[in-house]
Design an enzyme around this catalytic site. Structure first.
Site, short mmCIF file in Angstrom:
data_model
loop_
_atom_site.label_atom_id
_atom_site.label_comp_id
_atom_site.label_asym_id
_atom_site.label_seq_id
_atom_site.Cartn_x
_atom_site.Cartn_y
_atom_site.Cartn_z
N SER A 198 0.83 -1.20 0.00
CA SER A 198 0.00 0.00 0.00
C SER A 198 0.87 1.25 0.00
O SER A 198 1.78 1.38 0.83
CB SER A 198 -0.89 -0.03 1.25
OG SER A 198 -1.62 1.17 1.34
N GLY A 199 0.58 2.17 -0.92
CA GLY A 199 1.42 3.37 -1.07
C GLY A 199 1.48 4.24 0.16
O GLY A 199 2.56 4.73 0.52
N THR A 236 -9.53 2.75 -15.49
CA THR A 236 -8.48 3.68 -15.90
C THR A 236 -7.50 3.89 -14.76
O THR A 236 -7.90 4.10 -13.61
CB THR A 236 -9.11 5.02 -16.34
OG1 THR A 236 -10.02 4.74 -17.40
CG2 THR A 236 -8.05 6.00 -16.82
N CYS A 324 -12.72 0.82 19.37
CA CYS A 324 -13.99 1.08 20.05
C CYS A 324 -15.09 0.38 19.27
O CYS A 324 -15.50 0.83 18.21
CB CYS A 324 -14.24 2.57 20.10
SG CYS A 324 -15.57 3.01 21.18
C1 PLP Z 1 -1.18 -5.05 7.68
C2 PLP Z 1 -2.14 -4.21 6.91
N1 PLP Z 1 -2.82 -4.75 5.89
C3 PLP Z 1 -3.68 -4.04 5.15
C4 PLP Z 1 -3.91 -2.72 5.41
C5 PLP Z 1 -4.89 -1.98 4.56
O1 PLP Z 1 -4.21 -1.11 3.69
P1 PLP Z 1 -5.01 0.06 2.94
O2 PLP Z 1 -5.28 1.11 3.97
O3 PLP Z 1 -4.08 0.55 1.87
O4 PLP Z 1 -6.24 -0.55 2.38
C6 PLP Z 1 -3.24 -2.10 6.48
C7 PLP Z 1 -3.53 -0.70 6.83
O5 PLP Z 1 -3.44 -0.30 7.97
C8 PLP Z 1 -2.32 -2.86 7.24
O6 PLP Z 1 -1.65 -2.33 8.26
#
Ligand code: PLP
Length: 384
Positions: A198-199, A236, A324
């Site tokens: 994830s960027g 796209t 929570c």
């Molecule tokens: C271990 C893990 N997997 C998946 C994600 C989800 O990533 P995204 O927010 O890019 O969907 C996160 C985000 O906190 C994460 O820490």
């Protein structure tokens, strides 16, 4: 008030160099990379470059990279693809400490008739590979196990896991959202079939991610429609996001050593000072192999939320191990799976650093935290 940001596992600052790289692709170079004309073509070239840069950070081939919208999409796409390409297999293995991006999907799939095994962890957040060996069989379609835990930073022995999984012919997917850019990865010598990143966890913006799909791994797209991403992800392309991710990956490769020396050094200093100055403290997962930037600290007899609020008043941003849920403060599923006692799980705080964290930031945290804990314990009937 200037923020002291120690919540980098939640999201990171976009690196200025990343922002500069993506900036022209909004108002000037806004062409569609699929267009035949020169205007789209020049964007396509930058998308190709970004794919190469992303692949290089992973030790992968450019054609093994599929750009996605986020880590969650990558995880969903990988698991669903594995199920669709092996419809005769009805078993999924994951762990009790996964991010909801994997865990919620698996629990939803269990309602659709899939058999789910959620592997347990020990008190330090470590997996028992014997349990995995017993669980995986000829019915297992996919094993989805995170590379590193977002709350504790505990790193799983991914290559040993992969070897066990491959032996039974299942697909091995890893959620590496927290690992990419923090520890070295090399897909060329790996047992991983698919990997999600994830960027926004590595100084690119939110809304862009990538899925690594090993060459030769059967794949069915999650999003269908146009032929973008070699028909593996329709829609796209988020060109500016992709270009930003490529730049962020290039920079992450340059800063990997720093993560494991300067950033780790700061993390270790923070933990050392907390343990020295504050009684009744433990580091969650402290005995396990961990990411260099993450520290989950349990302060006995205090509420994590109260600590966070008082830290926030001082400009310090961290996060708690609690979520929570439906009005009640439930300790996090990760700490519960580790069997962290209730009184510790409730008072757990995660500090997650980055290459933008400074020694002065740490000095402030180390100065402000002990009196906050003392104040809260003085108010608590259990803490006195
Ligand atoms: C271990 C893990 N997997 C998946 C994600 C989800 O990533 P995204 O927010 O890019 O969907 C996160 C985000 O906190 C994460 O820490």
């Amino acid at each position: 008030m200037k923020e002291i940001y120690a919540d980098n596992n939640a999201t990171t600052k976009v690196d200025e160099a990343v922002f500069e790289e993506m900036r022209p692709y909004f108002c000037e170079l806004y062409g569609n990379p699929s267009s035949m004309h020169f205007f789209g073509g020049q964007v396509q070239k930058k998308v190709d470059e970004a794919r190469m840069r992303t692949a290089e950070l992973l030790g992968a081939l450019p054609e093994e990279i599929v750009f996605t919208s986020c880590g969650t999409e990558g995880d969903n796409a990988a698991i669903r693809s594995a199920l669709e390409t092996s419809p005769e297999r009805r078993h999924i293995i994951t762990t009790r400490v996964e991010h909801p991006a994997v865990l919620t999907l698996c629990r939803n799939l269990s309602k659709k008739g899939y058999r789910i095994t959620e592997l347990s962890v020990d008190g330090e957040g470590r997996l028992d590979l014997e349990e995995l060996k017993r669980a995986v069989d000829e019915d297992t379609a996919v094993v989805s196990i995170m590379y590193a835990n977002n709350e504790t930073g505990v790193v799983f022995p991914i290559e040993e896991i992969g070897a066990i999984v491959k032996d039974k012919g299942a697909v091995f997917h890893t959620d590496a959202v927290q690992a990419v850019g923090k520890i070295p990865l090399d897909m060329a010598s790996s047992t991983i079939d698919m990997l999600a990143l994830s960027g926004h966890k590595l100084h690119a913006p939110k809304g862009i991610g990538a899925l690594y799909v090993r060459k030769g791994t059967p794949f069915r797209p999650f999003l269908v429609g146009g032929h973008q991403e070699r028909s593996r992800r329709a829609g796209t392309e988020n060109t500016a996001g992709i270009i930003a991710l490529g730049k962020a990956c290039q920079l992450a490769a340059c800063h990997l050593d720093e993560e494991n020396t300067r950033v780790k050094g700061m993390r270790d200093r923070l933990e050392g000072e907390i343990l020295r100055q504050i009684p009744k403290v433990r580091v969650n997962g402290g005995a396990a192999r961990r990411l260099p930037n993450t520290s989950s600290v349990a302060f006995e007899f205090v509420e994590g939320e109260a600590i966070l609020l008082l830290l926030s008043e001082k400009g310090i941003c961290a996060s708690s191990g609690s979520a929570c849920t439906s009005g009640s403060l439930e300790p996090s599923h990760v700490l519960r799976a580790m069997g962290v006692p209730f009184t510790c799980a409730h008072g757990s705080i995660r500090f997650s650093l980055s290459r933008f964290t400074t020694d002065a930031d740490l000095d402030t945290i180390i100065r402000e935290l002990p009196p906050i804990i003392q104040r809260l314990r003085d108010m608590s009937p259990f803490g006195r």
